[in-house]
Design a protein around this motif. Structure first.
Motif, PDB file in Angstrom:
ATOM      1  N   UNK A  52      32.371  64.546  42.582  1.00 37.67           N
ATOM      2  CA  UNK A  52      32.597  63.506  42.997  1.00 37.67           C
ATOM      3  C   UNK A  52      33.961  63.793  43.427  1.00 37.67           C
ATOM      4  N   UNK A  53      34.441  64.504  42.630  1.00 34.69           N
ATOM      5  CA  UNK A  53      36.166  64.743  43.727  1.00 34.69           C
ATOM      6  C   UNK A  53      36.366  65.603  44.587  1.00 34.69           C
ATOM      7  N   UNK A  54      35.081  66.175  45.200  1.00 38.32           N
ATOM      8  CA  UNK A  54      35.268  66.485  46.803  1.00 38.32           C
ATOM      9  C   UNK A  54      34.398  65.389  47.448  1.00 38.32           C
ATOM     10  N   UNK A  55      33.746  64.230  47.219  1.00 44.16           N
ATOM     11  CA  UNK A  55      33.301  63.209  48.121  1.00 44.16           C
ATOM     12  C   UNK A  55      34.317  62.352  48.129  1.00 44.16           C
ATOM     13  N   UNK A  56      35.516  62.241  47.464  1.00 47.43           N
ATOM     14  CA  UNK A  56      36.301  60.733  47.395  1.00 47.43           C
ATOM     15  C   UNK A  56      37.418  62.129  48.685  1.00 47.43           C
ATOM     16  N   UNK A  57      37.814  63.604  48.281  1.00 44.63           N
ATOM     17  CA  UNK A  57      38.827  63.247  48.909  1.00 44.63           C
ATOM     18  C   UNK A  57      37.518  63.635  50.890  1.00 44.63           C
ATOM     19  N   UNK A  58      36.404  63.837  51.116  1.00 43.21           N
ATOM     20  CA  UNK A  58      35.994  63.635  52.219  1.00 43.21           C
ATOM     21  C   UNK A  58      36.239  61.698  53.026  1.00 43.21           C
ATOM     22  N   UNK A  59      36.728  61.202  52.183  1.00 39.83           N
ATOM     23  CA  UNK A  59      36.156  59.771  51.677  1.00 39.83           C
ATOM     24  C   UNK A  59      37.710  59.586  52.375  1.00 39.83           C
ATOM     25  N   UNK A  60      38.760  60.542  52.394  1.00 41.74           N
ATOM     26  CA  UNK A  60      39.851  60.605  51.973  1.00 41.74           C
ATOM     27  C   UNK A  60      40.000  60.696  53.858  1.00 41.74           C
ATOM     28  N   UNK A  61      40.074  61.879  53.607  1.00 43.78           N
ATOM     29  CA  UNK A  61      39.876  62.696  54.839  1.00 43.78           C
ATOM     30  C   UNK A  61      39.591  61.822  56.505  1.00 43.78           C
ATOM     31  N   UNK A  62      37.786  61.504  56.398  1.00 43.68           N
ATOM     32  CA  UNK A  62      37.239  60.497  57.313  1.00 43.68           C
ATOM     33  C   UNK A  62      37.649  59.606  57.513  1.00 43.68           C
ATOM     34  N   UNK A  63      38.512  58.000  56.480  1.00 40.18           N
ATOM     35  CA  UNK A  63      39.384  57.813  57.160  1.00 40.18           C
ATOM     36  C   UNK A  63      40.710  57.334  57.000  1.00 40.18           C
ATOM     37  N   UNK A  64      41.196  59.061  56.923  1.00 34.79           N
ATOM     38  CA  UNK A  64      42.544  58.892  56.938  1.00 34.79           C
ATOM     39  C   UNK A  64      43.145  57.969  56.043  1.00 34.79           C
ATOM     40  N   UNK A  65      42.968  58.174  54.709  1.00 35.35           N
ATOM     41  CA  UNK A  65      43.268  57.338  53.524  1.00 35.35           C
ATOM     42  C   UNK A  65      44.529  57.685  52.701  1.00 35.35           C
ATOM     43  N   UNK A  66      45.448  57.722  52.970  1.00 35.01           N
ATOM     44  CA  UNK A  66      46.940  58.275  52.032  1.00 35.01           C
ATOM     45  C   UNK A  66      47.051  57.619  50.737  1.00 35.01           C
ATOM     46  N   UNK A  67      46.984  56.468  50.101  1.00 38.25           N
ATOM     47  CA  UNK A  67      46.602  56.213  48.746  1.00 38.25           C
ATOM     48  C   UNK A  67      45.095  56.047  47.919  1.00 38.25           C
ATOM     49  N   UNK A  68      45.539  56.192  46.487  1.00 39.47           N
ATOM     50  CA  UNK A  68      44.581  55.609  45.961  1.00 39.47           C
ATOM     51  C   UNK A  68      44.848  54.839  44.987  1.00 39.47           C
ATOM     52  N   UNK A  69      44.017  53.738  44.298  1.00 38.58           N
ATOM     53  CA  UNK A  69      44.401  53.580  43.091  1.00 38.58           C
ATOM     54  C   UNK A  69      43.100  54.334  41.808  1.00 38.58           C
ATOM     55  N   UNK A  70      43.811  54.371  40.918  1.00 42.96           N
ATOM     56  CA  UNK A  70      42.712  54.698  40.046  1.00 42.96           C
ATOM     57  C   UNK A  70      43.000  55.084  38.280  1.00 42.96           C
ATOM     58  N   UNK A  71      42.059  55.156  37.639  1.00 41.52           N
ATOM     59  CA  UNK A  71      42.215  54.531  36.481  1.00 41.52           C
ATOM     60  C   UNK A  71      42.396  55.701  35.930  1.00 41.52           C
ATOM     61  N   UNK A  72      44.011  55.193  35.243  1.00 38.58           N
ATOM     62  CA  UNK A  72      44.132  56.605  34.117  1.00 38.58           C
ATOM     63  C   UNK A  72      44.154  56.644  33.173  1.00 38.58           C
ATOM     64  N   UNK A  73      43.878  58.277  32.353  1.00 32.62           N
ATOM     65  CA  UNK A  73      43.444  58.586  30.835  1.00 32.62           C
ATOM     66  C   UNK A  73      41.603  59.155  31.875  1.00 32.62           C
ATOM     67  N   UNK A  74      40.974  58.395  32.776  1.00 30.09           N
ATOM     68  CA  UNK A  74      39.664  59.083  32.853  1.00 30.09           C
ATOM     69  C   UNK A  74      40.238  60.348  33.236  1.00 30.09           C
ATOM     70  N   UNK A  75      39.002  61.560  32.987  1.00 34.59           N
ATOM     71  CA  UNK A  75      38.815  63.270  33.139  1.00 34.59           C
ATOM     72  C   UNK A  75      38.893  63.425  34.553  1.00 34.59           C
ATOM     73  N   UNK A  76      38.277  62.536  35.781  1.00 35.24           N
ATOM     74  CA  UNK A  76      38.749  62.059  36.985  1.00 35.24           C
ATOM     75  C   UNK A  76      39.821  62.080  37.528  1.00 35.24           C
ATOM     76  N   UNK A  77      39.970  60.026  37.088  1.00 42.67           N
ATOM     77  CA  UNK A  77      41.049  59.962  37.760  1.00 42.67           C
ATOM     78  C   UNK A  77      42.437  59.567  37.247  1.00 42.67           C
ATOM     79  N   UNK A  78      42.473  60.230  35.407  1.00 42.59           N
ATOM     80  CA  UNK A  78      44.054  59.980  35.176  1.00 42.59           C
ATOM     81  C   UNK A  78      45.118  60.330  36.549  1.00 42.59           C
ATOM     82  N   UNK A  79      45.833  60.141  36.498  1.00 41.02           N
ATOM     83  CA  UNK A  79      47.453  60.448  37.306  1.00 41.02           C
ATOM     84  C   UNK A  79      48.305  61.143  36.281  1.00 41.02           C
ATOM     85  N   UNK A  80      48.941  60.790  34.808  1.00 38.85           N
ATOM     86  CA  UNK A  80      49.748  61.445  34.641  1.00 38.85           C
ATOM     87  C   UNK A  80      48.934  62.331  33.361  1.00 38.85           C
ATOM     88  N   UNK A  81      48.072  61.724  32.450  1.00 41.12           N
ATOM     89  CA  UNK A  81      47.043  61.611  31.336  1.00 41.12           C
ATOM     90  C   UNK A  81      46.311  61.888  31.084  1.00 41.12           C
TER      91      UNK A  81
END
Length: 144
Positions: free
Chosen positions: A76-105
């Motif tokens: 799933x992480x690799x797919x997210x990265x592929x999407x960012x690369x394909x669309x040249x995305x520089x920002x992501x809004x992700x769910x904190x505390x998630x084992x996938x998406x947590x930014x800090x914790x």
């Protein structure tokens, strides 16, 4: 309009491990300012809804029964990265505390409800690749 990746649960999609959502009302303001690409790294990586809760432990991710589910999270992480690369995305809004998406914790990996300073796998990969990560508590920063 600038593209941004957004965690599906923050938009109201019922993709959490328990089939619920983490809808944020301010997401409507994000929709007006950005072209949103919706992701759920756990579902995108092959996990079902509902599913057994999972937490990061060391370099891996394990569900509450002790099963190693790291490959789903890495996929799933690799797919997210592929999407960012394909669309040249520089920002992501992700769910904190998630084992996938947590930014800090994220939770400590032992299902003890203890949070530790460690990002989720997707957030960690995207940050390493130069994507600026925001969580639901930082929506106002995206609206400036």
């Amino acid at each position: 309009m600038e593209k941004i990746i957004v965690s599906a649960c923050l938009l109201g999609d019922k993709v959490r491990y328990d089939g619920k959502t983490n809808y944020q009302e301010k997401i409507e303001l994000i929709k007006a300012k950005y072209d949103i690409i919706v992701i759920c790294p756990e579902v995108d990586g092959g996990l079902k809804i509902p599913r057994i809760p999972s937490e990061r432990r060391g370099a891996g991710v394990y569900d509450q029964t002790g099963k190693d589910v790291t490959n789903y999270f890495v996929s799933g992480a690799n797919k997210a990265l592929q999407i960012c690369r394909y669309f040249n995305i520089k920002k992501a809004l992700l769910k904190e505390k998630s084992p996938s998406c947590g930014k800090y914790k994220t939770y400590d990996g032992y299902f003890s409800y203890n949070l530790i300073d460690r990002p989720g796998l997707t957030a960690e990969l995207l940050m390493r690749e130069g994507v600026k990560i925001y969580n639901e508590n930082e929506i106002d920063e995206l609206l400036k």
